[in-house]
Design an enzyme around this catalytic site. Sequence first.
Site, PDB file in Angstrom:
ATOM      1  N   ARG A 105       0.856  -1.184   0.000  1.00  0.00           N
ATOM      2  CA  ARG A 105       0.000   0.000   0.000  1.00  0.00           C
ATOM      3  C   ARG A 105       0.893   1.235   0.000  1.00  0.00           C
ATOM      4  O   ARG A 105       2.103   1.126   0.176  1.00  0.00           O
ATOM      5  CB  ARG A 105      -0.940   0.011   1.208  1.00  0.00           C
ATOM      6  CG  ARG A 105      -0.232   0.086   2.556  1.00  0.00           C
ATOM      7  CD  ARG A 105      -1.221   0.197   3.697  1.00  0.00           C
ATOM      8  NE  ARG A 105      -0.538   0.414   4.969  1.00  0.00           N
ATOM      9  CZ  ARG A 105      -1.155   0.654   6.133  1.00  0.00           C
ATOM     10  NH1 ARG A 105      -2.475   0.684   6.171  1.00  0.00           N
ATOM     11  NH2 ARG A 105      -0.472   0.852   7.232  1.00  0.00           N
ATOM     12  N   CYS A 109       4.301   8.322  -5.384  1.00  0.00           N
ATOM     13  CA  CYS A 109       5.169   9.459  -5.131  1.00  0.00           C
ATOM     14  C   CYS A 109       4.292  10.629  -4.702  1.00  0.00           C
ATOM     15  O   CYS A 109       3.388  11.020  -5.444  1.00  0.00           O
ATOM     16  CB  CYS A 109       5.939   9.807  -6.403  1.00  0.00           C
ATOM     17  SG  CYS A 109       6.713  11.440  -6.376  1.00  0.00           S
ATOM     18  N   ASN A 143      -4.477   8.196   4.502  1.00  0.00           N
ATOM     19  CA  ASN A 143      -4.315   7.310   5.658  1.00  0.00           C
ATOM     20  C   ASN A 143      -2.845   7.245   6.037  1.00  0.00           C
ATOM     21  O   ASN A 143      -1.998   6.899   5.210  1.00  0.00           O
ATOM     22  CB  ASN A 143      -4.803   5.890   5.333  1.00  0.00           C
ATOM     23  CG  ASN A 143      -4.836   4.995   6.550  1.00  0.00           C
ATOM     24  OD1 ASN A 143      -5.649   5.187   7.444  1.00  0.00           O
ATOM     25  ND2 ASN A 143      -3.950   4.014   6.598  1.00  0.00           N
ATOM     26  N   GLU A 144      -2.540   7.615   7.271  1.00  0.00           N
ATOM     27  CA  GLU A 144      -1.195   7.488   7.822  1.00  0.00           C
ATOM     28  C   GLU A 144      -0.124   8.001   6.857  1.00  0.00           C
ATOM     29  O   GLU A 144       0.774   7.276   6.428  1.00  0.00           O
ATOM     30  CB  GLU A 144      -0.907   6.044   8.220  1.00  0.00           C
ATOM     31  CG  GLU A 144      -1.777   5.544   9.364  1.00  0.00           C
ATOM     32  CD  GLU A 144      -1.448   4.145   9.834  1.00  0.00           C
ATOM     33  OE1 GLU A 144      -1.728   3.827  10.999  1.00  0.00           O
ATOM     34  OE2 GLU A 144      -0.902   3.364   9.015  1.00  0.00           O
ATOM     35  N   CYS A 152      10.241  10.475  -1.393  1.00  0.00           N
ATOM     36  CA  CYS A 152      10.533   9.909  -2.700  1.00  0.00           C
ATOM     37  C   CYS A 152      11.681  10.699  -3.318  1.00  0.00           C
ATOM     38  O   CYS A 152      11.767  11.920  -3.140  1.00  0.00           O
ATOM     39  CB  CYS A 152       9.289   9.969  -3.589  1.00  0.00           C
ATOM     40  SG  CYS A 152       9.582   9.381  -5.277  1.00  0.00           S
ATOM     41  N   GLU A 300      -7.282   5.055  15.617  1.00  0.00           N
ATOM     42  CA  GLU A 300      -6.945   3.630  15.531  1.00  0.00           C
ATOM     43  C   GLU A 300      -6.185   3.210  16.784  1.00  0.00           C
ATOM     44  O   GLU A 300      -5.318   3.932  17.274  1.00  0.00           O
ATOM     45  CB  GLU A 300      -6.057   3.317  14.317  1.00  0.00           C
ATOM     46  CG  GLU A 300      -6.738   3.330  12.986  1.00  0.00           C
ATOM     47  CD  GLU A 300      -5.800   2.864  11.870  1.00  0.00           C
ATOM     48  OE1 GLU A 300      -4.863   2.079  12.167  1.00  0.00           O
ATOM     49  OE2 GLU A 300      -5.992   3.286  10.727  1.00  0.00           O
ATOM     50  N   TRP A 308       2.562  -6.662  13.304  1.00  0.00           N
ATOM     51  CA  TRP A 308       3.737  -6.139  12.628  1.00  0.00           C
ATOM     52  C   TRP A 308       4.970  -6.010  13.518  1.00  0.00           C
ATOM     53  O   TRP A 308       6.023  -5.591  13.032  1.00  0.00           O
ATOM     54  CB  TRP A 308       3.420  -4.789  11.990  1.00  0.00           C
ATOM     55  CG  TRP A 308       2.542  -3.890  12.801  1.00  0.00           C
ATOM     56  CD1 TRP A 308       1.189  -3.759  12.701  1.00  0.00           C
ATOM     57  CD2 TRP A 308       2.950  -2.999  13.852  1.00  0.00           C
ATOM     58  NE1 TRP A 308       0.724  -2.835  13.608  1.00  0.00           N
ATOM     59  CE2 TRP A 308       1.778  -2.356  14.329  1.00  0.00           C
ATOM     60  CE3 TRP A 308       4.185  -2.675  14.430  1.00  0.00           C
ATOM     61  CZ2 TRP A 308       1.817  -1.413  15.357  1.00  0.00           C
ATOM     62  CZ3 TRP A 308       4.217  -1.741  15.455  1.00  0.00           C
ATOM     63  CH2 TRP A 308       3.043  -1.119  15.899  1.00  0.00           C
ATOM     64  N   GLU A 348      -2.845  -8.305   7.201  1.00  0.00           N
ATOM     65  CA  GLU A 348      -3.216  -8.002   8.583  1.00  0.00           C
ATOM     66  C   GLU A 348      -4.250  -8.984   9.137  1.00  0.00           C
ATOM     67  O   GLU A 348      -4.996  -8.645  10.056  1.00  0.00           O
ATOM     68  CB  GLU A 348      -3.737  -6.560   8.667  1.00  0.00           C
ATOM     69  CG  GLU A 348      -2.627  -5.553   8.400  1.00  0.00           C
ATOM     70  CD  GLU A 348      -3.072  -4.109   8.555  1.00  0.00           C
ATOM     71  OE1 GLU A 348      -2.479  -3.402   9.395  1.00  0.00           O
ATOM     72  OE2 GLU A 348      -4.006  -3.697   7.850  1.00  0.00           O
ATOM     73  N   LYS A 349      -4.251 -10.201   8.634  1.00  0.00           N
ATOM     74  CA  LYS A 349      -5.246 -11.172   9.115  1.00  0.00           C
ATOM     75  C   LYS A 349      -5.028 -11.571  10.568  1.00  0.00           C
ATOM     76  O   LYS A 349      -5.957 -12.028  11.238  1.00  0.00           O
ATOM     77  CB  LYS A 349      -5.251 -12.410   8.223  1.00  0.00           C
ATOM     78  CG  LYS A 349      -3.932 -13.154   8.098  1.00  0.00           C
ATOM     79  CD  LYS A 349      -4.054 -14.330   7.134  1.00  0.00           C
ATOM     80  CE  LYS A 349      -2.713 -14.992   6.863  1.00  0.00           C
ATOM     81  NZ  LYS A 349      -1.809 -14.098   6.080  1.00  0.00           N
TER      82      LYS A 349
END
Length: 681
Positions: A105, A109, A143-144, A152, A300, A308, A348-349
């Site tokens: 994900r 750039c 997101n984040e 980049c 979150e 992770w 992320e299961k």
Amino acid sequence: MGIHFGGDYNPEQWPEEVWAEDLKLMKAAHVTMVTAGIFSWAKVEPRPGAWDFGWFDRVMDGLAGAGIAVCLATMTASPPPWLSRAHPEILPEDADGRRRWPGGRQHYCPSSPVYRAHAVRLVEQLAARYAGHPALALWHVGNEYGCHTRQCYCEVSADDFRRWLRARYGSVDALNDAWSTAFWSQAYGDFGEVLPPRTAPTFPNPAQQLDYLRFGDEALRACYLAEKEVLERHTPGIPVTTNLMPQHKPVDAFAWSAHMDAMALDFYQDPYAADDHIRAGYVFDLMRSARSGQPWMLLEQAPGAVNWRPRNGPKPPGAMRLWSWQAVAQGADAVLYFQWRQSLGGAEKFHSAMLPHGGTDTRIFREVSGLGRELASLPGIEGTRSRAGAALLADWPSWWALELDSKPSTALDHSRIALDHYRPLFEAGVACDVVPPRRELSGYRLVVAPNLYLLTADDAERLAAYVRGGGHLLVSFFSGIVDAHDRVHPGGYPGPLRELLGLRVEEFWPLDEGRSVGVGDAGTARPGQSRERGGAGTGRADLWSEAIDLEGAEAVARFTDGDLAGRPAVTRHDYGRGTAWYVGTRLDAALMRALLDDVRAAAGVTPVLPGLPEGVQATVREGAGGRYVFLLNHGAEAVEVALPTPLRDALAAVGGTGGAGAVERITLGARGVAVLTEPGV
């Protein structure tokens, strides 16, 4: 409305027949808000320009029918495969020129005009379609930012960097001056010669690296602002935010705060880190302070284990509740999770969710539902605020510059040093804001400045004016060294702080790994002991030391061994109507706590509640909804807390333990929480 409660909702991962069960179970868990659509781009635009919002219409309508508000994501965090196939130029490159490919994900750039154009086109569709939808309560952009693609270095970014430099400096001569390019024959004749700080044979120009960090932050923010402009045009009055990350170096939270209608944070405490609640406290206080005390959102967290870390431990019983209430106690008006239903596949299961693989007959679901019930029982907390008499300074440009290479020591870790200074205040039960040095400081009795390596003349004068006006300031080592371009302030260290602190640092003396030095009584007072009390005390210090010459300041403590034995380690200087302290080394935890205890006592900064047992945190929020005193036991044993006045435990009745009347003492179990109000509230 009360404190919002819920989590990320990803219905695209599930067949549509599951959605009705989701709504039913959300109501059972007291969910009031979900974040929807974060990773839905490929589902709503499976082919270029081929829009399919029908399924998402049904999701939004179902949530509205269940009375659940939606924090609607702009879906731009993860471009669909067709976009990078058609436009591989959107893919980011690292400093070695290696391309980062799709398959995860955030594979874009930030400077890519193609990515931004497609993202804005999607947001136009979303905003026009769902403007006025009864479920829409808040916009969640991206997101984040900077989580995976922090910077980049591709040619697209190089061109954007040159544009940014032209706007910042105006001329190549000004750039050459700011970057000190006379060193190593780096002088530029044209902006076209400038590159990003890609991998070079040896150290890249530090001013160039610092500006690229500034540029990278602004490039990410430009993506956010491009989407925000669309949202504000289509849905004026609907708040806009994005989820920041804790102590996240690429994104300057203070710079972003001006563009966020509510600060929002993702925070995942580590069950295997015994003191991670202190790191949480620092980050939560920063979020609360970023918009001058405005309530923020915990967007979150994990109800259990994450996926992770090298070792992903579950949260022990009560920990999720405790840490969620800690966020509320420190100013959060929303407690959400990643995610609602645990995924069956994908990366992320094994990341926990509110509804685990095991379903409703699980400890996690029971704890989540219990917390939802508690939050719903105290709607008056929403909108209340906290006040602090102490502030800790944090500054992203100084952080960026501090951790560049070519320093006296590469062991200086901004985040750890910040926590070294925050911990004594947290453990003493002192309310503390975390603010940038450019913030108005006159309202604070005590200001603590850890490692402001980069300090502008304006900010230095602001600190001096604060002390002249009667403030108490504690500054730590390697501060006031360079200007905004990482050029050393002339006139000797610590540059613009020299007069304020009443001293000169002749030499830096970083300590080797594993080495420490003694610190002890200077004959007037030890660290953490006022001059009036006298007495002796010793301890150890590590990481750093400095050869300090006094120029008006007095030595509070001296080094007792090593190369600097007998020279000042901690100093005190009366300046105007206030006092400035300087710490020329990293004191051990006990000495740092003792020093800050005495400095804050001299400043008149007292704990929220006196005499708290070790491990118990106390905070206060107050406003139109009333006054709430939060007690949180971060320890593993039950403790008893004496209250200054009789108060009522508002959570006792919710938990079925009775105790609705006012009490003068309260027992907190291990990981226990109490929310106290005035009798009758």
